[in-house]
Design an enzyme around this catalytic site. Structure first.
Site, short mmCIF file in Angstrom:
data_model
loop_
_atom_site.label_atom_id
_atom_site.label_comp_id
_atom_site.label_asym_id
_atom_site.label_seq_id
_atom_site.Cartn_x
_atom_site.Cartn_y
_atom_site.Cartn_z
N HIS A 188 0.86 -1.18 0.00
CA HIS A 188 0.00 0.00 0.00
C HIS A 188 0.90 1.24 0.00
O HIS A 188 1.51 1.57 1.02
CB HIS A 188 -0.91 -0.03 1.24
CG HIS A 188 -1.83 -1.22 1.25
ND1 HIS A 188 -2.25 -1.85 2.39
CD2 HIS A 188 -2.41 -1.88 0.20
CE1 HIS A 188 -3.05 -2.85 2.06
NE2 HIS A 188 -3.17 -2.89 0.74
N GLU A 191 1.28 4.11 2.64
CA GLU A 191 1.78 3.78 3.97
C GLU A 191 3.31 3.92 3.95
O GLU A 191 4.06 2.95 4.06
CB GLU A 191 1.30 2.38 4.35
CG GLU A 191 -0.23 2.32 4.45
CD GLU A 191 -0.83 0.92 4.37
OE1 GLU A 191 -2.06 0.82 4.24
OE2 GLU A 191 -0.07 -0.06 4.43
N HIS A 281 3.29 -2.45 6.99
CA HIS A 281 2.18 -1.57 6.62
C HIS A 281 2.05 -0.40 7.59
O HIS A 281 2.81 -0.27 8.55
CB HIS A 281 0.86 -2.36 6.65
CG HIS A 281 0.71 -3.33 5.52
ND1 HIS A 281 -0.14 -3.12 4.47
CD2 HIS A 281 1.32 -4.52 5.29
CE1 HIS A 281 -0.06 -4.14 3.63
NE2 HIS A 281 0.81 -5.00 4.10
N GLU A 357 1.97 -3.47 11.56
CA GLU A 357 1.25 -2.22 11.32
C GLU A 357 1.84 -1.10 12.19
O GLU A 357 2.07 -1.29 13.38
CB GLU A 357 -0.23 -2.37 11.66
CG GLU A 357 -0.97 -3.40 10.82
CD GLU A 357 -1.38 -2.87 9.46
OE1 GLU A 357 -1.15 -1.68 9.18
OE2 GLU A 357 -1.96 -3.66 8.67
ZN ZN Z 1 -1.58 -1.57 4.36
#
Ligand code: ZN
Length: 395
Positions: A188, A191, A281, A357
């Protein structure tokens, strides 16, 4: 009102306030993303965020304001409430920089519909972004400088849909005794903290004076993809590639014509095998660093779940910026979505496979005036090597 994309104004909407000062908002640069509806005065700038290709996602913004030195700017992002993760705006402060190197937070409010950024720039030119950008030029520097290291081999896996190089860094010796450890980031592209983390991790891993790195390289070979989605990076996307595909929903059956990025990395994983995988992420809403494991993969042995718990505990010890109390709710066994990289890798290889994350905002437990930042992401990248050392021999 019809407004052209990429932050350009129709000729009838030329900004000027006062007339001799050329106040202007634009995003005509790499990763730029904003649409300008009005900027007749510093106090009434109206903006919206452009969708990723495919129109499913929007959240990443990145634009510049010129001609506003010592003016009180009030910038309304009109479509914040329809973004991919509206909860991401709660308690969020936008990032700002006058030199594109150092990013600080500026006062930002969200009323459930619009995001309002209020700031008085000290310079004629100021940039605003969802998070400190990690440019493609910096990415190319990271790849080149790493590839020049004697421990590193560069593998160009192939091309993205727009023809950009998809690069893998292979670090350490390859032989039957070495455990293949994969680390990927920026599926992504918005990010950006993911690649800041990789930068810190690589810096430590390639430091031949660091005993943790030397020990890791004595038992493991690393395969690192610092940027899985360079096309999305260039376009200023939050989540998708140039064809509007969310790469982290394609791992079970990637179509090479729609997401060659996943197809190529997955193909290489199948040739190396995988003992450890970390997919890095950022999470828009949660103000924590946390790990989402492959809980829902029913075939995963208990020993791998135990190794994941030990990894997380070791990361807690290595960094007070990490914690294990908050995160996504565990997925019941047998219900894993195998289109997600972490789950597919766990299912296919029986590997210790995790999604890391990071926050866009800050960590609740260890806050800092600049919020979560590139420097802190880099440090968390280094700390992940301590955590890996705690479990690598048993993988
Ligand atoms: Zn992500």
């Amino acid at each position: 009102m019809t407004v052209r994309s990429f932050g350009q104004l129709a000729p009838s909407l030329q900004c000027s306030y006062p007339p001799e000062v050329s106040l202007f908002v634009s995003s005509e640069f790499e990763s730029g993303n904003i649409v300008v509806h009005a900027c007749a005065a510093p106090s009434s700038i109206e903006l919206s965020i452009r969708h990723d290709v495919g129109d499913e996602h929007l959240q990443w913004f990145y634009f510049r304001v010129s001609g506003a030195r010592e003016q009180d700017l009030r910038m309304r992002v009109r479509n914040a409430g329809t973004s991919s993760y509206p909860r991401g705006w709660e308690g969020y402060q936008a990032c700002s920089s006058v030199d594109r190197k150092h990013w600080t937070r500026v006062p930002t409010t969200y009323d459930g519909s619009e995001l309002v950024i209020e700031h008085r720039p000290a310079a004629d030119l100021v940039y605003y972004a969802y998070f400190a950008p990690y440019s493609l030029e910096r990415h190319y520097d990271l790849i080149a400088q790493s590839a020049a290291h004697p421990l590193v081999a560069l593998e160009r896996l192939g091309a993205t849909p727009e023809g950009r190089d998809l690069d893998l860094l292979r670090i350490g010796e390859v032989n039957q005794t070495k455990k293949p450890c994969w680390i990927i980031a920026r599926q992504h592209p918005g990010e950006t903290m993911a690649e800041w983390l990789i930068e810190g991790l690589l810096e430590r891993l390639l430091d031949t004076n660091d005993p943790v790195s030397r020990r890791l390289l004595s038992v493991a070979t690393f395969y690192v993809v610092p940027n899985m989605n360079p096309d999305g990076t260039a376009r200023g996307h939050l989540r998708c590639n140039a064809l509007g595909v969310n790469l982290n929903r394609q791992w079970n059956e990637p179509d090479p014509s729609l997401c060659p990025e996943v197809f190529l990395v997955r193909q290489r994983m199948q040739s190396t095998g995988v003992k450890f995988a970390l997919d890095v992420h950022g999470d828009e809403a949660l103000p924590y660093n946390f790990i989402a494991g492959a809980d829902g993969v029913a075939s995963l042995p208990d020993a791998v779940h135990a190794a994941r718990r030990r990894y997380k505990d070791a990361l807690c010890r290595a960094s007070p910026d990490f914690q294990v109390e908050h995160g996504y709710p565990p997925v019941p066994p047998g219900q894993a979505n195998l289109q997600i990289a972490t789950n597919w890798i766990a299912e296919r290889f029986g590997a210790l496979s995790m999604t890391l994350e990071q926050p866009f905002k800050d960590t609740v437990d260890c806050p800092h005036p600049d919020g979560w930042s590139p420097d802190r992401a880099r440090l968390l990248g280094r700390a992940n090597l301590d955590a890996l050392l705690a479990v690598v021999e048993e993988l």
